[in-house]
Design a protein around this motif. Structure first.
Motif, PDB file in Angstrom:
ATOM      1  N   ARG A  94       0.987  -1.306  -0.106  1.00  0.00           N
ATOM      2  CA  ARG A  94       0.077  -0.002  -0.175  1.00  0.00           C
ATOM      3  C   ARG A  94       0.954   1.376   0.115  1.00  0.00           C
ATOM      4  O   ARG A  94       1.707   1.126   0.792  1.00  0.00           O
ATOM      5  CB  ARG A  94      -0.894  -0.041   1.126  1.00  0.00           C
ATOM      6  CG  ARG A  94      -1.838   1.111   1.120  1.00  0.00           C
ATOM      7  CD  ARG A  94      -2.749   0.987   2.337  1.00  0.00           C
ATOM      8  NE  ARG A  94      -2.311   1.336   3.606  1.00  0.00           N
ATOM      9  CZ  ARG A  94      -2.213   2.428   4.371  1.00  0.00           C
ATOM     10  NH1 ARG A  94      -2.583   3.652   3.859  1.00  0.00           N
ATOM     11  NH2 ARG A  94      -1.649   2.435   5.633  1.00  0.00           N
ATOM     12  N   VAL A  95       0.664   2.080  -0.824  1.00  0.00           N
ATOM     13  CA  VAL A  95       1.413   3.561  -0.875  1.00  0.00           C
ATOM     14  C   VAL A  95       1.038   4.344   0.076  1.00  0.00           C
ATOM     15  O   VAL A  95      -0.116   4.841   0.399  1.00  0.00           O
ATOM     16  CB  VAL A  95       1.281   4.022  -2.366  1.00  0.00           C
ATOM     17  CG1 VAL A  95       2.089   5.589  -2.409  1.00  0.00           C
ATOM     18  CG2 VAL A  95       2.009   3.143  -3.424  1.00  0.00           C
ATOM     19  N   ILE A  96       1.822   4.931   0.831  1.00  0.00           N
ATOM     20  CA  ILE A  96       1.803   5.925   1.734  1.00  0.00           C
ATOM     21  C   ILE A  96       1.939   7.274   1.263  1.00  0.00           C
ATOM     22  O   ILE A  96       1.146   8.286   1.390  1.00  0.00           O
ATOM     23  CB  ILE A  96       2.536   5.804   2.962  1.00  0.00           C
ATOM     24  CG1 ILE A  96       2.390   4.437   3.631  1.00  0.00           C
ATOM     25  CG2 ILE A  96       2.306   6.898   4.028  1.00  0.00           C
ATOM     26  CD1 ILE A  96       0.979   3.972   4.312  1.00  0.00           C
ATOM     27  N   ASP A  97       3.173   7.615   0.690  1.00  0.00           N
ATOM     28  CA  ASP A  97       3.396   8.800   0.075  1.00  0.00           C
ATOM     29  C   ASP A  97       4.405   8.367  -1.158  1.00  0.00           C
ATOM     30  O   ASP A  97       4.678   7.347  -1.621  1.00  0.00           O
ATOM     31  CB  ASP A  97       3.863  10.079   0.688  1.00  0.00           C
ATOM     32  CG  ASP A  97       5.140   9.565   1.671  1.00  0.00           C
ATOM     33  OD1 ASP A  97       5.773   8.689   1.342  1.00  0.00           O
ATOM     34  OD2 ASP A  97       5.260   9.923   2.766  1.00  0.00           O
ATOM     35  N   ILE A 101       3.078  10.506  -5.970  1.00  0.00           N
ATOM     36  CA  ILE A 101       2.258   9.495  -5.272  1.00  0.00           C
ATOM     37  C   ILE A 101       1.549   8.556  -6.416  1.00  0.00           C
ATOM     38  O   ILE A 101       1.615   7.308  -6.021  1.00  0.00           O
ATOM     39  CB  ILE A 101       1.494   9.888  -4.249  1.00  0.00           C
ATOM     40  CG1 ILE A 101       2.106  10.762  -3.182  1.00  0.00           C
ATOM     41  CG2 ILE A 101       0.193   9.142  -3.802  1.00  0.00           C
ATOM     42  CD1 ILE A 101       1.085  11.560  -2.310  1.00  0.00           C
ATOM     43  N   ARG A 102       1.012   9.328  -7.210  1.00  0.00           N
ATOM     44  CA  ARG A 102       0.322   8.474  -8.236  1.00  0.00           C
ATOM     45  C   ARG A 102       1.305   7.426  -8.959  1.00  0.00           C
ATOM     46  O   ARG A 102       0.998   6.460  -9.369  1.00  0.00           O
ATOM     47  CB  ARG A 102      -0.317   9.615  -9.391  1.00  0.00           C
ATOM     48  CG  ARG A 102      -1.390  10.357  -8.766  1.00  0.00           C
ATOM     49  CD  ARG A 102      -2.578   9.695  -8.467  1.00  0.00           C
ATOM     50  NE  ARG A 102      -3.444  10.498  -7.505  1.00  0.00           N
ATOM     51  CZ  ARG A 102      -3.600  10.598  -6.289  1.00  0.00           C
ATOM     52  NH1 ARG A 102      -2.716   9.918  -5.591  1.00  0.00           N
ATOM     53  NH2 ARG A 102      -4.521  11.346  -5.669  1.00  0.00           N
ATOM     54  N   ARG A 103       2.632   7.887  -9.288  1.00  0.00           N
ATOM     55  CA  ARG A 103       3.557   7.226  -9.864  1.00  0.00           C
ATOM     56  C   ARG A 103       3.862   6.111  -9.333  1.00  0.00           C
ATOM     57  O   ARG A 103       3.915   4.902  -9.659  1.00  0.00           O
ATOM     58  CB  ARG A 103       4.810   7.925 -10.394  1.00  0.00           C
ATOM     59  CG  ARG A 103       5.895   7.121 -11.110  1.00  0.00           C
ATOM     60  CD  ARG A 103       5.442   6.686 -12.329  1.00  0.00           C
ATOM     61  NE  ARG A 103       6.309   5.656 -13.136  1.00  0.00           N
ATOM     62  CZ  ARG A 103       5.921   4.803 -13.878  1.00  0.00           C
ATOM     63  NH1 ARG A 103       4.689   4.260 -13.775  1.00  0.00           N
ATOM     64  NH2 ARG A 103       6.978   4.162 -14.359  1.00  0.00           N
ATOM     65  N   LEU A 104       4.404   5.976  -8.063  1.00  0.00           N
ATOM     66  CA  LEU A 104       4.449   4.853  -7.028  1.00  0.00           C
ATOM     67  C   LEU A 104       3.171   3.905  -6.956  1.00  0.00           C
ATOM     68  O   LEU A 104       3.504   2.903  -6.788  1.00  0.00           O
ATOM     69  CB  LEU A 104       4.783   5.393  -5.759  1.00  0.00           C
ATOM     70  CG  LEU A 104       5.471   4.323  -4.694  1.00  0.00           C
ATOM     71  CD1 LEU A 104       6.699   3.685  -5.549  1.00  0.00           C
ATOM     72  CD2 LEU A 104       5.942   4.865  -3.254  1.00  0.00           C
ATOM     73  N   ARG A 141      14.537   8.209 -11.748  1.00  0.00           N
ATOM     74  CA  ARG A 141      14.648   8.106 -13.270  1.00  0.00           C
ATOM     75  C   ARG A 141      13.532   8.820 -13.838  1.00  0.00           C
ATOM     76  O   ARG A 141      13.769   9.548 -14.981  1.00  0.00           O
ATOM     77  CB  ARG A 141      14.635   6.771 -14.045  1.00  0.00           C
ATOM     78  CG  ARG A 141      14.795   6.591 -15.469  1.00  0.00           C
ATOM     79  CD  ARG A 141      14.474   5.081 -16.160  1.00  0.00           C
ATOM     80  NE  ARG A 141      12.985   5.006 -15.754  1.00  0.00           N
ATOM     81  CZ  ARG A 141      12.254   4.058 -15.638  1.00  0.00           C
ATOM     82  NH1 ARG A 141      13.141   2.846 -15.743  1.00  0.00           N
ATOM     83  NH2 ARG A 141      11.078   3.837 -15.659  1.00  0.00           N
ATOM     84  N   ASP A 142      12.358   8.810 -13.303  1.00  0.00           N
ATOM     85  CA  ASP A 142      11.164   9.662 -13.583  1.00  0.00           C
ATOM     86  C   ASP A 142      11.106  11.087 -13.401  1.00  0.00           C
ATOM     87  O   ASP A 142      10.144  11.860 -13.665  1.00  0.00           O
ATOM     88  CB  ASP A 142       9.961   8.800 -13.425  1.00  0.00           C
ATOM     89  CG  ASP A 142       9.752   7.535 -14.123  1.00  0.00           C
ATOM     90  OD1 ASP A 142      10.540   7.468 -14.966  1.00  0.00           O
ATOM     91  OD2 ASP A 142       8.845   6.711 -13.849  1.00  0.00           O
ATOM     92  N   GLY A 143      12.133  11.119 -12.528  1.00  0.00           N
ATOM     93  CA  GLY A 143      12.302  12.777 -12.150  1.00  0.00           C
ATOM     94  C   GLY A 143      11.047  13.133 -11.093  1.00  0.00           C
ATOM     95  O   GLY A 143      10.708  14.267 -10.915  1.00  0.00           O
ATOM     96  N   LEU A 144      10.619  12.061 -10.390  1.00  0.00           N
ATOM     97  CA  LEU A 144       9.852  12.199  -9.332  1.00  0.00           C
ATOM     98  C   LEU A 144       9.958  12.074  -8.031  1.00  0.00           C
ATOM     99  O   LEU A 144       9.375  11.843  -6.934  1.00  0.00           O
ATOM    100  CB  LEU A 144       8.476  11.436  -9.474  1.00  0.00           C
ATOM    101  CG  LEU A 144       7.745  11.856 -10.967  1.00  0.00           C
ATOM    102  CD1 LEU A 144       6.807  10.819 -11.199  1.00  0.00           C
ATOM    103  CD2 LEU A 144       7.045  13.143 -10.686  1.00  0.00           C
ATOM    104  N   ALA A 145      11.431  12.132  -7.616  1.00  0.00           N
ATOM    105  CA  ALA A 145      12.280  12.030  -6.286  1.00  0.00           C
ATOM    106  C   ALA A 145      13.522  12.828  -6.504  1.00  0.00           C
ATOM    107  O   ALA A 145      14.135  12.557  -7.749  1.00  0.00           O
ATOM    108  CB  ALA A 145      12.217  10.631  -5.858  1.00  0.00           C
ATOM    109  N   TRP A 146      14.364  12.987  -5.600  1.00  0.00           N
ATOM    110  CA  TRP A 146      15.717  13.601  -5.319  1.00  0.00           C
ATOM    111  C   TRP A 146      16.597  12.631  -4.932  1.00  0.00           C
ATOM    112  O   TRP A 146      15.884  11.652  -4.199  1.00  0.00           O
ATOM    113  CB  TRP A 146      15.747  14.773  -4.754  1.00  0.00           C
ATOM    114  CG  TRP A 146      15.389  15.938  -5.304  1.00  0.00           C
ATOM    115  CD1 TRP A 146      16.291  17.042  -5.793  1.00  0.00           C
ATOM    116  CD2 TRP A 146      13.979  16.605  -5.445  1.00  0.00           C
ATOM    117  NE1 TRP A 146      15.292  18.313  -6.302  1.00  0.00           N
ATOM    118  CE2 TRP A 146      14.219  18.088  -6.106  1.00  0.00           C
ATOM    119  CE3 TRP A 146      12.805  16.113  -5.156  1.00  0.00           C
ATOM    120  CZ2 TRP A 146      13.194  18.783  -6.362  1.00  0.00           C
ATOM    121  CZ3 TRP A 146      11.518  16.788  -5.418  1.00  0.00           C
ATOM    122  CH2 TRP A 146      11.902  18.219  -6.209  1.00  0.00           C
TER     123      TRP A 146
END
Length: 308
Positions: free
Chosen positions: A112-115, A159-162, A201-206
């Motif tokens: 389950r994804v939290i964030d 969040i949506r990507r994860l 890789r998707d640029g959605l995290a540092w």
């Protein structure tokens, strides 16, 4: 004192042993390497193998999570080769063991994804190692392909990507440490997809360089492509959180900016960068209170929201 699982393997044509899995998950902490003789590889854990015969989980005396149990005889099947094993628990009394070091732990099951950088599997929260995703309420500036910069919800996008990668899917996470909030710090994969690396890789995290340099190179490639948050100017999450804290502490009693709220869901604490923070009001007369840190809130028996 850390807990390590010590396993002795017997190779050969042993009769199959009936086994019971625990909530479809397996938690394994091996001090040494496991040999995958079917493939000729030796690795810290046999990635293709499923351990059987664990009737209950092992007591983790390092954290406050008590998974008390016992190990039984079982079988391991990898690429047609059968093994038997007898596992036991021994103490790690090394004087140099860090308080947050727990030995190798593996958690597997439906996630389950939290964030944008946190999952939960069978009640265990896992913080993805080496990355820091934008917070749920965080926005970023996008200029790629547009004459005028626009603001977009990069926190929600993360969040949506994860969720696309892991929500409701079988995920395996492995880690050796817990953070101050009891979360396992780990590398996670679903269907052979590296979740940590994909978010970068998707640029959605540092790359979370304060703690790890693992994804610095991958972040550089995402930045060069202008992927995700690299479309335009954006504050790293740790800078954004700090700014939110400074703003909130000016209005909080004694600078303690975390709100402890009592609702039908129980005693929940809200941090200044949380999506619900501005809507929450603290009513001291009802037993609600302010906290100076998340550690203080957790110690007092409060918990974070189910979804950040």
């Amino acid at each position: 004192m850390a807990i390590i699982l010590a396993a002795t393997f017997f190779v050969g044509g042993l009769p199959p042993v009936a086994a019971r899995a625990v909530n479809e998950s397996v938690v394994v902490g091996l001090s040494g390497a496991v040999s995958d003789t079917a493939s000729g590889r030796t690795s810290e854990f046999a990635s293709d193998a499923a351990f059987r015969g664990i009737s209950r989980l092992v007591s983790d005396t390092v954290s406050d999570t008590r998974m008390v149990g016992e190990m039984g005889n079982g079988s391991l099947k990898t690429s047609g080769t059968h093994f038997g094993f007898v596992a036991g628990v021994v103490s790690d009394t090394r004087s140099d063991a860090r308080p947050d070091s727990i030995g190798l732990i593996e958690v597997a099951g439906v996630a389950r994804v939290i964030d944008g950088d946190t999952l939960e599997i069978h009640g265990t929260r896992i913080r993805l190692e080496g990355i820091d995703a934008p917070e749920k309420a965080q926005t970023c500036e996008g200029t790629k392909g547009a004459a005028v910069a626009k603001i977009w919800p990069c926190g929600l996008a993360a969040i949506r990507r994860l969720e696309d990668l892991a929500q409701g899917k079988s995920v395996t996470c492995r880690g050796r440490e817990r953070d101050a909030y009891g979360r396992l710090i780990g590398f996670c994969a679903s269907e052979d997809v590296d979740l940590n690396a994909t978010m970068i890789r998707d640029g959605l995290a540092w790359a979370f360089v304060k703690y790890s340099n693992t994804y610095v190179a991958a972040e550089g490639k995402a930045r060069a492509r202008g992927a995700g948050v690299w479309q335009g100017p954006a504050d790293p999450p740790w800078v954004w959180r700090e700014a939110r804290w400074k703003r909130a502490e000016t209005a909080a009693p004694e600078g303690c900016a975390i709100k402890g709220n009592i609702s039908q869901s129980g005693r929940i604490y809200h941090v200044p960068w949380g999506a619900s923070y501005d809507r929450v009001r603290v009513d001291v007369a009802r037993g609600e209170r302010w906290f100076c840190s998340e550690a203080d809130a957790l110690a007092a028996g409060w918990r974070p929201p189910a979804n950040r």
